[in-house]
Structures are given as C-alpha cells and as structure tokens.
Design a protein around this motif. Structure first.
Motif, PDB file in Angstrom:
ATOM      1  N   GLY A 144       0.981  -1.201   0.078  1.00 43.80           N
ATOM      2  CA  GLY A 144       0.055  -0.120   0.037  1.00 43.80           C
ATOM      3  C   GLY A 144       0.828   1.241   0.010  1.00 43.80           C
ATOM      4  N   LEU A 145       0.388   2.452  -0.187  1.00 47.71           N
ATOM      5  CA  LEU A 145       0.869   3.724  -0.362  1.00 47.71           C
ATOM      6  C   LEU A 145       0.064   4.865   0.792  1.00 47.71           C
ATOM      7  CD1 LEU A 145       1.129   3.901  -4.139  1.00 47.71           C
ATOM      8  CD2 LEU A 145       3.007   3.239  -2.548  1.00 47.71           C
ATOM      9  N   GLY A 146      -0.214   4.251   1.932  1.00 43.06           N
ATOM     10  CA  GLY A 146      -0.751   5.308   2.681  1.00 43.06           C
ATOM     11  C   GLY A 146      -1.810   4.627   3.580  1.00 43.06           C
ATOM     12  N   ASP A 147      -2.609   5.445   4.394  1.00 48.71           N
ATOM     13  CA  ASP A 147      -3.687   5.230   5.284  1.00 48.71           C
ATOM     14  C   ASP A 147      -4.918   5.128   4.417  1.00 48.71           C
ATOM     15  OD1 ASP A 147      -4.809   5.253   8.224  1.00 48.71           O
ATOM     16  OD2 ASP A 147      -5.949   6.498   7.067  1.00 48.71           O
ATOM     17  N   ARG A 155      -6.920   9.589  -9.597  1.00 50.00           N
ATOM     18  CA  ARG A 155      -5.624   9.948 -10.402  1.00 50.00           C
ATOM     19  C   ARG A 155      -4.639  10.136  -9.569  1.00 50.00           C
ATOM     20  NH1 ARG A 155      -5.488  15.543 -13.853  1.00 50.00           N
ATOM     21  NH2 ARG A 155      -6.524  13.777 -15.588  1.00 50.00           N
ATOM     22  N   GLN A 156      -4.732  10.373  -8.112  1.00 49.12           N
ATOM     23  CA  GLN A 156      -3.687  10.506  -7.620  1.00 49.12           C
ATOM     24  C   GLN A 156      -3.041   9.186  -7.149  1.00 49.12           C
ATOM     25  OE1 GLN A 156      -5.576  12.858  -4.316  1.00 49.12           O
ATOM     26  NE2 GLN A 156      -4.305  14.475  -4.620  1.00 49.12           N
ATOM     27  N   LEU A 157      -4.097   8.001  -7.073  1.00 50.22           N
ATOM     28  CA  LEU A 157      -3.616   6.825  -6.718  1.00 50.22           C
ATOM     29  C   LEU A 157      -2.696   6.376  -7.754  1.00 50.22           C
ATOM     30  CD1 LEU A 157      -4.481   3.978  -4.668  1.00 50.22           C
ATOM     31  CD2 LEU A 157      -5.344   3.609  -6.815  1.00 50.22           C
ATOM     32  N   ILE A 158      -3.471   6.276  -9.038  1.00 50.46           N
ATOM     33  CA  ILE A 158      -2.572   5.916 -10.167  1.00 50.46           C
ATOM     34  C   ILE A 158      -1.384   6.591 -10.324  1.00 50.46           C
ATOM     35  CG2 ILE A 158      -2.632   5.823 -12.709  1.00 50.46           C
ATOM     36  CD1 ILE A 158      -5.849   5.493 -12.635  1.00 50.46           C
ATOM     37  N   GLN A 159      -1.063   7.987 -10.352  1.00 42.98           N
ATOM     38  CA  GLN A 159       0.119   8.618 -10.368  1.00 42.98           C
ATOM     39  C   GLN A 159       1.194   8.064  -9.138  1.00 42.98           C
ATOM     40  OE1 GLN A 159      -0.985  12.499  -9.843  1.00 42.98           O
ATOM     41  NE2 GLN A 159      -1.128  12.891 -11.952  1.00 42.98           N
ATOM     42  N   ARG A 160       0.668   7.903  -7.863  1.00 44.83           N
ATOM     43  CA  ARG A 160       1.667   7.210  -6.878  1.00 44.83           C
ATOM     44  C   ARG A 160       1.925   5.836  -7.319  1.00 44.83           C
ATOM     45  NH1 ARG A 160      -1.085   9.169  -1.152  1.00 44.83           N
ATOM     46  NH2 ARG A 160      -1.251  11.580  -1.835  1.00 44.83           N
ATOM     47  N   ALA A 161       1.208   5.136  -7.790  1.00 46.94           N
ATOM     48  CA  ALA A 161       1.240   3.610  -8.094  1.00 46.94           C
ATOM     49  C   ALA A 161       2.391   3.451  -9.334  1.00 46.94           C
ATOM     50  CB  ALA A 161      -0.019   3.122  -8.330  1.00 46.94           C
ATOM     51  N   LEU A 162       2.253   4.410 -10.231  1.00 44.60           N
ATOM     52  CA  LEU A 162       3.166   4.372 -11.184  1.00 44.60           C
ATOM     53  C   LEU A 162       4.640   4.856 -10.871  1.00 44.60           C
ATOM     54  CD1 LEU A 162       0.753   5.677 -14.347  1.00 44.60           C
ATOM     55  CD2 LEU A 162       1.518   3.073 -13.572  1.00 44.60           C
ATOM     56  N   ARG A 163       4.657   5.551  -9.770  1.00 48.47           N
ATOM     57  CA  ARG A 163       6.042   6.144  -9.253  1.00 48.47           C
ATOM     58  C   ARG A 163       6.625   5.136  -8.130  1.00 48.47           C
ATOM     59  NH1 ARG A 163       3.419  11.191  -8.842  1.00 48.47           N
ATOM     60  NH2 ARG A 163       3.466  11.051  -6.640  1.00 48.47           N
ATOM     61  N   ALA A 164       5.759   4.380  -7.771  1.00 48.32           N
ATOM     62  CA  ALA A 164       6.300   3.256  -6.813  1.00 48.32           C
ATOM     63  C   ALA A 164       7.458   2.487  -7.107  1.00 48.32           C
ATOM     64  CB  ALA A 164       5.139   2.426  -6.129  1.00 48.32           C
TER      65      ALA A 164
END
Length: 376
Positions: A144-147, A155-164
């Motif tokens: 996961g990437l947060g709480d 959009r924020q989830l996709i952006q964060r996932a693609l940077r992970a």
C-alpha cells in the motif's frame, strides 16, 4: 487489510462465523432465520464472554445457521451490516472476470492498455504488468501507499502507483494497491463507477440488496459499530472519512465493502449457479476465479483471483479473510465435496488482556467445519 496463511490449514470445510461487538441499537434477528442449536452451543462454549458478531453456515444451497452470538446483548443478526474488509477483493476479481466475459478486457491485458488509454504515462518498468499479475499479487507493487482513509483520488492513486518502486522479484507479495488499480481498470473498461458496475452486474443479479459502499439504502441502525482493543467506539464504517461515492482510493477495490451474512450466502449461491438465473459468471470465468495460480510463501496454500486455496479433507477449499485494527472477517467455501460455506465477522476482534479472536479462529473453524461435514 490482512490475510493469514495459517487459516489455510484450518479451512477443512470452511464456514461462516461471526464474532464481534455490535451496538445494542442494531435491530432484532428476523424470526425465520435458521439457528442450529449445536452451532449456537459450540459458539457459546468456544467464544469468550464479551465479543459479539454474526455467523452463517450452509451446505450446498441450504442455509443451516445465520444468527448473531450474544444477540440479546447486541441485537446482531443475519442482516447486521459489517465491513468485510479484504473480502472485497473477491468482488473486484469477479468484476474483472465479468468484463472479460463481456468482451471488454482480457486478464492477459497489460495494465498500460487501460491506464494508458486514460491518459496516464506508464513508465517502462510497469508497462509489462498484466491484470493477471495484479489479481494474483505477483506484480511487484508494494502492499500500500498510505492510510486507508487518506483523501486520495483515483488519479492520485494511479500517479503514486506508477512512481512506486517494484520488488525485484515477481513472486507473491500481497498488494492492496494492486486491487485498487484493478478497480480503476473496471471503471475504464466498463465506463461506469466501480461500485455501480458491481451493483448492476454482480450484486443485483445475485439478489444481494445490502452490499456496497454508498449505493444501498442503508438503515444506519443496522450497521455495526466497531470498537478498538480498549473498548472505545470507532463508529460505523460510514463514520470514517470517505468521499461522496465511497472510500478514498487507498481502500477502494481492495477493502471497505459493507455487507451482511445473508448477502454473503446469496453470493455463495450465485457463484454456484454459473451464468444461470441468479448466477453472475459463465463457467469459463468461474474456473479462472477458482484456480490457484501461485504458491504463497511460507506454507502450502495458493492464491488465485481474490481467493486463497488449500487442499483439505473434504476437498479443495477457497477462502479469504480481512482485518483492520478493530474488526476481523473470514469467508470460505469448498470447491468440491458437500459445498460447505462459512463466514464469520466480528467488529471487536481485540480486547487488551481479555481476547484476540484471531487466535481462536482455528478452534472455531475446525469445530464448526467438522460438524457441518458430518451433518446429514
């Protein structure tokens, strides 16, 4: 959200049980729901005095038991609404397979086929990730990437996932993030919001009237209040920070679904009917749903699409559980044999110095599963 490989050995016949602490304002048990006296007595012997919840058990298409325990104190019953946590993943997996049956996608599709079409720039290290890898937790993405309740948009989830950063190996690594990305794929392929697609294509055909995020007309007096390990009320799942259309995207698709024991039984029946009346998936997609694809590390269990698997004395069993800091739920069904299905849920899984219902899971499951397997 967590899933324990230890339960694989326990799911000898799989059952639905409930152990939680529902508030007294939850309504009374419908008078015609079956109560098996031996199951009721077993729960009273096995569970500590204090926690309350709901248990459902069935053989084939017959509901054997659907009731709360300690119901006089809490009023919990077959229609009490609980957060089913990571059990949500099987609904997301079924939605992907439904879209495959409709010709909208293939599980062999690359993630970039769907996210790229929505304008996301997929970096080279993630262009080869397939939907199959997301479904089986073999994409290399982090858990996961947060709480769960952080206000993260799609959009924020996709952006964060693609940077992970990806794990160096592509073995089994449980990823809530992967299932949230699958929820985004469901939206792209269907043209509908995630919950709306599940409601129209899965829940309504199955006769599930009280499963979802915000679309059901919830009777809030039927939603179980959750309690932490110190006995402090955490409110209902709907009292936590959510967007207007459901949980934020760290939770959407991988958890947070609300449901009842009665609807869980309806889901079991729908999965047993194929594409016939009351069914939700053709046989080809059902075979994919109940196929173990990858070994889970540290044990003999396997994982498929939103389900874990174990070979038991009564045949192949599919199961999944989920939990958070307050609640715990488990669901399972035999793939072969007598068609035993079980579900249990508690909204007070822990009480410091008094109980931890996760530690009782094996005892409860063995006892009820053995009873159901012997019952004529």
């Amino acid at each position: 959200m967590k899933i324990r490989a230890a339960i694989a050995a326990v799911l000898t016949a799989l059952l639905l049980i409930g152990c939680g602490h529902a508030e007294a304002r939850i309504g009374a048990k419908p008078p015609r729901d079956p109560v098996d006296r031996r199951i009721d007595a077993f729960l009273r012997r096995t569970l500590p005095d204090g926690p309350t919840g709901t248990v459902m058990a069935a053989r084939g298409n017959k509901l054997v038991h659907c009731a709360g325990f300690h119901p006089r104190r809490a009023g919990n019953d077959c229609d009490t609404v609980y957060d089913v946590m990571s059990i949500t993943k099987q609904f997301t997996a079924a939605a992907v397979l439904k879209l495959e049956a409709m010709g909208r996608l293939k599980v062999s599709d690359r993630l970039s086929t769907h996210l790229g079409a929505d304008g996301a720039i997929v970096p080279p290290d993630k262009r080869g990730i397939t939907l199959h890898q997301l479904l089986t937790h073999t994409s290399g993405l982090p858990e996961g990437l947060g709480d769960d309740y952080e206000p993260v948009s799609r959009r924020q989830l996709i952006q964060r996932a693609l940077r992970a950063d990806l794990r160096p190996d592509r073995g089994f690594h449980y990823s809530n993030l992967g299932y949230s990305l699958l929820a985004a794929v469901v939206e792209h392929a269907s043209g509908l919001p995630y919950e709306r697609f599940l409601a129209t294509r899965l829940f309504e055909p199955a006769g599930m009237r009280h499963t979802g995020y915000v679309l059901p007309r919830w009777d809030r007096d039927k939603i179980a209040v959750e309690y932490d390990a110190r006995g402090r009320s955490q409110g209902t799942p709907l009292d936590h920070p959510w967007a207007d259309d459901g949980p934020y995207w760290n939770l959407r698709g991988n958890g947070g679904m609300l449901s009842t024991a009665r609807d869980t039984f309806a889901w079991h029946r729908a999965l047993s009917r194929g594409s016939g009346k009351g069914g939700v998936l053709p046989k080809a997609q059902l075979r994919k749903l109940f196929t173990p694809y990858v070994r889970e590390p540290g044990g003999s269990g396997s994982y498929g699409y939103g389900w874990a698997f174990a070979d038991t004395r009564v045949g192949r069993a599919a199961w999944h559980n989920g939990g958070n800091d307050w609640s715990f739920a488990s669901t399972g069904r035999t793939i072969t044999g007598d068609g035993i299905t079980v579900f249990w849920v508690t909204n007070t899984a822990y009480r410091g110095g008094r109980w931890n219902l996760e530690t009782l899971e094996e005892d409860i499951t063995f006892g009820l599963a053995n009873y159901l397997s012997r019952r004529s």
